[in-house]
Design an enzyme around this catalytic site. Structure first.
Site, PDB file in Angstrom:
ATOM      1  N   ILE A  85      10.535  -1.691  -9.525  1.00 47.89           N
ATOM      2  CA  ILE A  85       9.405  -0.846  -9.395  1.00 47.89           C
ATOM      3  C   ILE A  85       7.894  -1.726  -9.428  1.00 47.89           C
ATOM      4  CG2 ILE A  85       7.923   0.842 -10.412  1.00 47.89           C
ATOM      5  CD1 ILE A  85      10.444   1.346 -12.647  1.00 47.89           C
ATOM      6  N   CYS A  86       7.202  -1.173  -8.009  1.00 44.65           N
ATOM      7  CA  CYS A  86       6.135  -1.828  -7.557  1.00 44.65           C
ATOM      8  C   CYS A  86       4.901  -1.050  -8.433  1.00 44.65           C
ATOM      9  CB  CYS A  86       5.821  -1.890  -6.102  1.00 44.65           C
ATOM     10  SG  CYS A  86       4.414  -2.594  -5.409  1.00 44.65           S
ATOM     11  N   LEU A  87       4.426  -1.531  -9.622  1.00 49.01           N
ATOM     12  CA  LEU A  87       3.399  -0.962 -10.082  1.00 49.01           C
ATOM     13  C   LEU A  87       2.423  -2.056 -10.693  1.00 49.01           C
ATOM     14  CD1 LEU A  87       2.596   1.974 -11.400  1.00 49.01           C
ATOM     15  CD2 LEU A  87       3.946   1.509 -13.225  1.00 49.01           C
TER      16      LEU A  87
END
Length: 148
Positions: A85-87
């Site tokens: 996840i790109c967070l």
């Protein structure tokens, strides 16, 4: 090695007062490894889906963020094919003041508001930017196929 009080307290809070649409529980044999079930946010392309994730607290937690990834396939510009996840809160914006609950709510919010300008899956992001209705239809299709 004994679990830090911080982790024990977070587990108790998650059990007693779970975030809406999210079930998070550590495994019996490793209290740093959580199995997560997250409902797709209402009025999103993921509505009606149940997504499985795994969350692992490194030894350095809370100084380092947890490792989280989707186990359920999801069509999303900020999630790659391995479920990573790109967070920002899981990377550069991590703060020890954040908790597991905050991370999970942030992921659920990201599902409701994909950000194709900061993608992890460039192919999905390209479609999301060029033909958002098609991207949303693809996301709904994947949700029906994989998140049941």
């Amino acid at each position: 090695m004994a679990l830090p009080k911080r982790i024990i307290k977070e587990i108790e809070t998650l059990t007693r007062d779970p975030p809406p649409g999210i079930v998070a529980a550590p495994t019996e044999d490793n209290l740093r490894y959580f199995k997560i079930t997250m409902e797709g946010p209402q009025q999103s392309a993921y509505e009606g889906g149940k997504f499985h994730l795994e969350l692992f607290l490194p030894d350095e937690y809370p100084m380092m963020p947890p490792n989280v990834r989707f186990l359920t396939k999801i069509y999303h510009p900020n999630v790659d094919k391995l479920g990573r996840i790109c967070l920002s809160t899981l990377k550069k914006d991590w703060s020890p003041a954040l908790q597991i609950r905050t991370v999970l709510l942030s992921i659920q919010a990201l599902m409701g508001a994909p950000n194709p300008d900061d993608p992890l899956d460039n192919d999905v992001a390209k479609i999301w930017k060029e033909n958002e209705p098609q991207a949303i239809a693809n996301a709904r299709e994947w949700t029906k196929k994989y998140a049941v």
